[in-house]
Motif scaffolding. Structure first.
Motif, mmCIF file in Angstrom:
data_model
loop_
_atom_site.group_PDB
_atom_site.id
_atom_site.type_symbol
_atom_site.label_atom_id
_atom_site.label_comp_id
_atom_site.label_asym_id
_atom_site.label_seq_id
_atom_site.Cartn_x
_atom_site.Cartn_y
_atom_site.Cartn_z
ATOM 1 N N GLY A 307 17.030 68.335 10.663
ATOM 2 C CA GLY A 307 16.238 68.991 11.694
ATOM 3 C C GLY A 307 15.011 68.215 12.115
ATOM 4 O O GLY A 307 14.304 68.633 13.040
ATOM 5 N N TYR A 344 8.142 72.200 14.497
ATOM 6 C CA TYR A 344 9.394 71.470 14.303
ATOM 7 C C TYR A 344 10.031 71.166 15.655
ATOM 8 O O TYR A 344 9.645 71.728 16.705
ATOM 9 N N ASP A 346 12.879 71.939 16.868
ATOM 10 C CA ASP A 346 13.624 73.024 17.513
ATOM 11 C C ASP A 346 12.713 74.086 18.117
ATOM 12 O O ASP A 346 13.202 75.123 18.570
ATOM 13 N N THR A 348 10.349 75.860 16.526
ATOM 14 C CA THR A 348 9.823 76.806 15.542
ATOM 15 C C THR A 348 8.547 76.257 14.918
ATOM 16 O O THR A 348 8.256 75.058 14.990
#
Length: 372
Positions: A307, A344, A346, A348
């Motif tokens: 990630g 992060y 993504d 989040t």
């Protein structure tokens, strides 16, 4: 504590027995030469016999001085080469004292302490002349509290650790500092180092007992401090205040600002020093910030996590100027920005953890008033 006092008395008795034995050996040598004094037959009266025969044998005093100087030279040579012949070992000039106790859960704790026969603090540092302290403290050879506070014996430190392990609440750092008449910071350091010694011994590592014995023999040792404390010494100028005439002392307490004495200033500073020492020790023990890097800058990062890496985001304040802060102060407000967070790839985010909070505390500049 009573056991430490008994051990200290035993050490003094051992030193006295050694001096008596030296006197007995000299008396036996004189008897062999035909002096016929017979003082060497009784070890306890050896020193008294030397004093009684001082007028008849004028050369005895000079011979005794030469022997003492020779023994001192041999003693210093042993300190410089503890592993050589006649060095400090189990069969030499120090003994291993097995000390034991129980922790608060009833577990048996064992630790070995060292005990040397020669205590430099119990003997004068110079044979001729005298030492003069040119500082304002006025210390002497026999009264030097700063030196004695830093020379607790290994047995006293071990006993201190055993008492703390027996009942951590009753024998905390503050209580032990009062009992042994030293500062709280010194007690905290002793307890931590003794715990490290116990853990290393349980893991099978060899302890350097020769080093501990050499340090005690070089610097001397005591079983209790001399009342170590933080002292506030700053030159002050008179601070005059205009007050009405015929003002009573009770009224002065309400009119004038409270005056803090040197003892109160020292106690206030000591609280801050203990807080800083406690925070630094917890960081050194990895109680706080255990996951932070302590080996320097990382040149090659590790494997990229799934990630992607997270980024530390520190939100800025829209208007943090001097004028904005002054306006907020007049209005009774405080300008506070958003708390940092980790973002992060993504989209989040998460709040910072305890290690990251410790990192921000270490990075924050905290002005500390230095006293010269």
């Amino acid at each position: 504590v009573e056991g430490a006092a008994v051990e200290g008395a035993a050490a003094e008795g051992a030193a006295a027995d050694g001096a008596a034995a030296d006197g007995a050996a000299e008396g036996a040598a004189e008897a062999a030469e035909g002096e016929g004094e017979g003082d060497g037959e009784n070890d306890e009266e050896g020193e008294e016999g030397d004093d009684d025969d001082a007028e008849e044998d004028g050369d005895d005093e000079g011979k005794e001085t030469e022997v003492t100087a020779e023994e001192e030279a041999v003693h210093n040579a042993r300190l410089l080469n503890p592993q050589g012949e006649g060095g400090l070992n189990e069969d030499g000039e120090y003994e291993r004292v097995e000390m034991s106790g129980e922790d608060e859960n009833g577990k048996l704790l064992k630790m070995t302490a060292v005990k040397v026969k020669f205590n430099r603090l119990e003997t004068p540092f110079v044979e001729e002349g005298w030492l003069y302290d040119i500082s304002e403290q006025g210390h002497t050879v026999h009264w030097n509290p700063n030196l004695r506070n830093a020379c607790l014996s290994d047995r006293a430190k071990t006993q201190m650790w055993l008492m703390h392990k027996k009942d951590p609440k009753a024998w905390d750092a503050e209580t032990l500092a009062v009992e042994y008449k030293i500062r709280v910071q010194r007690v905290m350091a002793i307890l931590y180092l003794k715990q490290c010694q116990y853990d290393a011994t349980e893991a099978g590592h060899e302890m350097g007992e020769e080093l501990a014995a050499n340090m005690e023999e070089i610097h001397g040792f005591v079983e209790r401090g001399e009342g170590e404390r933080h002292i506030y010494i700053v030159p002050r100028y008179p601070k005059f205040q205009v007050v009405p005439q015929h003002t009573t002392p009770e009224e002065l307490k309400t009119i004038l600002p409270r005056f803090m004495t040197a003892e109160e200033e020292a106690a206030r500073e000591e609280k801050e020093l203990i807080r800083q020492f406690t925070a630094n020790m917890k960081y050194a023990q990895k109680i706080t910030g255990g996951g932070l890097n302590r080996s320097g800058r990382i040149k090659h990062p590790g494997k990229k996590p799934k990630g992607g890496w997270g980024l530390m985001v520190i939100p800025l304040i829209e208007d943090n100027s001097v004028r904005a802060r002054a306006r907020a102060k007049r209005e009774g407000k405080v300008i506070v920005g958003e708390k940092p967070y980790v973002a992060y790839a993504d989209g989040t985010r998460r709040e910072i953890n305890s290690d990251e909070e410790e990192m921000f505390r270490k990075r924050k500049i905290r002005p500390f008033r230095r006293i010269f």
